[in-house]
Design a protein around this motif. Structure first.
Motif, PDB file in Angstrom:
ATOM      1  N   ALA A  17     -36.521 -21.607   3.499  1.00  0.00           N
ATOM      2  CA  ALA A  17     -37.102 -22.899   3.913  1.00  0.00           C
ATOM      3  C   ALA A  17     -35.636 -24.063   2.374  1.00  0.00           C
ATOM      4  N   ALA A  73     -39.179 -28.252   6.943  1.00  0.00           N
ATOM      5  CA  ALA A  73     -39.084 -27.184   7.937  1.00  0.00           C
ATOM      6  C   ALA A  73     -39.601 -26.954   9.006  1.00  0.00           C
ATOM      7  N   GLY A 120     -39.590 -22.260   8.307  1.00  0.00           N
ATOM      8  CA  GLY A 120     -40.086 -21.847   7.355  1.00  0.00           C
ATOM      9  C   GLY A 120     -41.276 -23.407   7.080  1.00  0.00           C
ATOM     10  N   ARG A 121     -41.708 -22.870   5.897  1.00  0.00           N
ATOM     11  CA  ARG A 121     -43.414 -23.745   5.250  1.00  0.00           C
ATOM     12  C   ARG A 121     -43.478 -24.991   4.458  1.00  0.00           C
TER      13      ARG A 121
END
Length: 396
Positions: free
Chosen positions: A104, A143, A138-139
């Protein structure tokens, strides 16, 4: 084991719906839980443990660096990071490396580089980025903003602005979004979480052409599909297409948390400079040692050649699985990143039953059973997996 699980639930933030297993050790392609039960691992920690468990050459390198120097600061140089960067540049065909702690964070850096590249051209802050539907990057906020799945975003809006979503493998949908404000296109060369969808050659080449014609940066996310998993060190190499920025992580460190974004010289020379980006841990001596060892072992063991050989066998066997069961409509993937497509049955139920049988696999999207084994698997491990798989599929 139940005592450990109860303790975990009392102290860990409940952000994962974990399976009721506590893994304690691993060896080769097998994991063992705290009760001593043996599991065949066809998940490799979501594509991380490419070399399998208890790889002596890797372990010795990392343990040796622990005794020598784990961390300093990016205000200074360190030899392991330099050696790792040289090997990553050679493997990727790109020119400049920034080491991060995760995938991320690699995506975050790539997005910042793209925005800075565009800002230096015209001084404006309204540039747009084209991402893909059903993608996963990603988180973290950047992202997450380019992740094409609303369920991950809903509670955390507003996302960062000026993100547009095209349809993966649909070139016309990309063309429809391109304008004078477009600064980058980001996509996975093989979509992972979205359902194990490989890129079409003509789509990738078409997007590269669009980017070249409009001075737009192409960012390829190979966090999951890179590092040999597709039978090429990086999946884009199969198609003869180069990104301007690559993001990688997972198997880059084979367990030591490390990621990277890698830029070509054109992008590096006209984007991030001193003070624009940074990290405390990224590229420290321990991470550099792990990355360097991974590249050495890949080369010594000719792992990309092995992946191409063993994945051909795996795909043959999956053809037989598809033929046998009406509720499995097909399989797709590249190399040792494969998915069986279910219809009418939730693949998550198969994951639970397979875990009871001693096989570790994952899901992807809403209808895919995903296989990401260590790259060192042999045909005998594929056969062992199939015995467990058939025993579960026969119950549906």
């Amino acid at each position: 084991m139940n005592n450990y699980i109860e303790a975990a639930e009392s102290v860990l933030l409940h952000t994962y719906n974990r399976y009721p297993v506590v893994f304690d050790q691993g060896d080769g392609v097998y994991l063992y839980d705290t009760d001593g039960k043996k599991y065949l691992d066809f998940g490799s920690g979501i594509g991380v443990f490419a070399l399998g468990y208890n790889c002596k050459a890797y372990n010795d390198a990392v343990k040796g660096q622990v005794d020598k120097l784990v961390h300093t600061s990016n205000y200074y140089y360190n030899v392991p990071a330099i050696e790792a960067a040289k090997k990553l540049v050679k493997a990727s065909g790109l020119d400049r490396v920034f080491f991060t702690n995760s995938g991320a964070e690699a995506v975050e850096g790539a997005l910042k580089a793209a925005r800075k590249y565009a800002w230096l051209k015209d001084g404006s802050n309204d540039h747009e980025i084209i991402a893909m539907e059903h993608s996963f990057h990603g988180r973290t906020f950047g992202a997450l903003s380019v992740t094409g799945n609303a369920k991950y975003q809903e509670a955390f809006k507003p996302m960062i602005g000026n993100i547009r979503f095209a349809k993966y493998n649909d070139l016309e949908s990309v063309k429809a979004l391109v304008n004078e404000k477009t600064c980058a296109v980001i996509m996975e060369t093989v979509q992972g979480e979205g359902g194990v969808y490989p890129v079409d050659a003509e789509f990738l080449k078409g997007v590269r052409k669009i980017c070249d014609e409009n001075d737009i940066l192409l960012i390829l996310d190979e966090i999951q599909c890179g590092m040999g998993r597709t039978g090429y060190m990086f999946a884009y190499q199969k198609f003869g297409v180069m990104p301007d920025i690559l993001t990688c992580a997972k198997a880059l460190g084979c367990g030591v948390p490390v990621g990277a974004f890698v830029l070509n010289e054109k992008t590096a020379a006209a984007s991030l400079t001193a003070g624009d980006h940074g990290t405390t841990y990224g590229g420290n001596p321990l991470a550099g040692t792990a990355v360097s060892a991974v590249f050495d072992i890949f080369e010594e063991r000719h792992l990309t050649d092995h992946v191409r050989e063993i994945s051909a066998y795996l795909e043959e066997k999956f053809d037989e699985v598809v033929e046998k069961y009406s509720f499995i409509t097909g399989h797709r993937g590249m190399g040792l990143m494969q998915g069986l497509v279910f219809k009418g049955i939730a693949p998550g139920e198969a994951v639970k039953k397979l875990l009871e049988k001693g096989l570790v696999v994952f899901t992807a999207g809403t209808d895919v059973l995903r296989f990401l084994p260590p790259l060192i698997i042999e045909k005998e491990h594929v056969d062992e997996m199939l015995v467990k798989l058939y025993s579960v599929l026969d119950t549906f």
